[in-house]
Design a protein around this motif. Structure first.
Motif, PDB file in Angstrom:
ATOM      1  N   GLN A  68      33.314  47.576  32.098  1.00  0.00           N
ATOM      2  CA  GLN A  68      33.943  48.592  32.939  1.00  0.00           C
ATOM      3  C   GLN A  68      33.415  48.592  34.374  1.00  0.00           C
ATOM      4  O   GLN A  68      34.190  48.613  35.322  1.00  0.00           O
ATOM      5  CB  GLN A  68      33.753  49.982  32.317  1.00  0.00           C
ATOM      6  N   PHE A  69      32.099  48.599  34.525  1.00  0.00           N
ATOM      7  CA  PHE A  69      31.533  48.725  35.866  1.00  0.00           C
ATOM      8  C   PHE A  69      32.000  47.624  36.819  1.00  0.00           C
ATOM      9  O   PHE A  69      32.324  47.924  37.973  1.00  0.00           O
ATOM     10  CB  PHE A  69      30.009  48.791  35.814  1.00  0.00           C
ATOM     11  N   PRO A  70      32.064  46.344  36.406  1.00  0.00           N
ATOM     12  CA  PRO A  70      32.522  45.338  37.370  1.00  0.00           C
ATOM     13  C   PRO A  70      33.956  45.563  37.839  1.00  0.00           C
ATOM     14  O   PRO A  70      34.303  45.225  38.973  1.00  0.00           O
ATOM     15  CB  PRO A  70      32.402  44.013  36.621  1.00  0.00           C
ATOM     16  N   ARG A  71      34.786  46.158  36.984  1.00  0.00           N
ATOM     17  CA  ARG A  71      36.168  46.441  37.374  1.00  0.00           C
ATOM     18  C   ARG A  71      36.210  47.496  38.480  1.00  0.00           C
ATOM     19  O   ARG A  71      37.142  47.520  39.281  1.00  0.00           O
ATOM     20  CB  ARG A  71      36.984  46.859  36.153  1.00  0.00           C
ATOM     21  N   ASN A  72      35.208  48.351  38.518  1.00  0.00           N
ATOM     22  CA  ASN A  72      35.095  49.346  39.575  1.00  0.00           C
ATOM     23  C   ASN A  72      34.348  48.780  40.788  1.00  0.00           C
ATOM     24  O   ASN A  72      34.792  48.931  41.925  1.00  0.00           O
ATOM     25  CB  ASN A  72      34.353  50.589  39.075  1.00  0.00           C
ATOM     26  N   ILE A  73      33.222  48.159  40.536  1.00  0.00           N
ATOM     27  CA  ILE A  73      32.375  47.666  41.623  1.00  0.00           C
ATOM     28  C   ILE A  73      33.075  46.585  42.439  1.00  0.00           C
ATOM     29  O   ILE A  73      32.975  46.564  43.667  1.00  0.00           O
ATOM     30  CB  ILE A  73      31.045  47.122  41.053  1.00  0.00           C
ATOM     31  N   PHE A  74      33.776  45.697  41.755  1.00  0.00           N
ATOM     32  CA  PHE A  74      34.380  44.521  42.401  1.00  0.00           C
ATOM     33  C   PHE A  74      35.909  44.540  42.329  1.00  0.00           C
ATOM     34  O   PHE A  74      36.543  43.489  42.260  1.00  0.00           O
ATOM     35  CB  PHE A  74      33.861  43.241  41.739  1.00  0.00           C
ATOM     36  N   ARG A  75      36.505  45.699  42.356  1.00  0.00           N
ATOM     37  CA  ARG A  75      37.960  45.815  42.218  1.00  0.00           C
ATOM     38  C   ARG A  75      38.694  44.846  43.154  1.00  0.00           C
ATOM     39  O   ARG A  75      38.343  44.704  44.315  1.00  0.00           O
ATOM     40  CB  ARG A  75      38.402  47.253  42.508  1.00  0.00           C
ATOM     41  N   ARG A  76      39.692  44.137  42.582  1.00  0.00           N
ATOM     42  CA  ARG A  76      40.514  43.160  43.305  1.00  0.00           C
ATOM     43  C   ARG A  76      39.713  41.967  43.827  1.00  0.00           C
ATOM     44  O   ARG A  76      40.069  41.350  44.832  1.00  0.00           O
ATOM     45  CB  ARG A  76      41.321  43.833  44.419  1.00  0.00           C
TER      46      ARG A  76
END
Length: 183
Positions: A68-76
């Protein structure tokens, strides 16, 4: 990394955030996760704690950190998917060992999420089975939708641009009709 990292992650994810925060892709949530948990993510990526393989709450927290966190931290960005394989391995280990027994529906949902994020059809089939066991029709609907996309294309076309993959004409037509999942 302190020994309380699992509780820090789980308290933040399940107590401080709301279900809306999990799925809406708000920049302020991304920024909060980046500020608070990027150092933990980077540390855990380099030096994975053994407890994530042997303790249910540590496993769930690590799955959130790597899925989950990488999808937020590194979105797009490509890094949004950079630890998907690690999260998948953790999720598979946790489910195989019964770590989901006794967890809440929300906790199980995030323990199972790497199966839904996988571009491997067998993982997608297991996702449908796991989410079907939750008794939550919305979750099951999304699991089936994800599985059907991977069954059709062998991957998620929504990720093509970010990952520098060429889209087929069929994928391009699909993307015009399907908004994606905030990737």
């Amino acid at each position: 990394m302190n020994d309380d990292w699992p509780e820090d992650v789980l308290t933040f994810w399940f107590d401080e955030l709301t279900p809306e925060d999990w799925y809406t892709g708000k920049e302020e949530i991304d920024a909060a996760i980046r500020a608070r948990f990027l150092p933990l993510y980077e540390t855990m990526k380099r030096d994975q704690p053994r407890t994530m393989l042997s303790e249910p709450r540590a496993a769930l927290a690590a799955i959130i950190v790597f899925d989950q966190f990488p999808r937020n931290i590194f979105r797009r960005q490509p890094a949004a998917f950079g630890t998907d394989q690690l999260a998948m391995g953790l999720s598979s280990n946790a489910v195989d060992r019964g770590f989901d027994d006794g967890m809440s529906m929300a906790q199980k949902q995030f323990m199972y999420m790497p199966f839904m994020h996988s571009e491997v059809l067998a993982d997608q089939e297991r996702s449908v089975m796991l989410f079907g066991g939750l008794g939550n029709e919305d979750s099951l609907k999304y699991a089936i939708e994800h599985r059907d996309i991977v069954a059709r294309f062998g991957r998620f076309p929504h990720r093509n641009r970010v990952l520098g993959r060429e889209s087929s004409a069929e994928e391009e037509a699909f993307l015009k009709e399907h908004a994606g999942y905030g990737q």
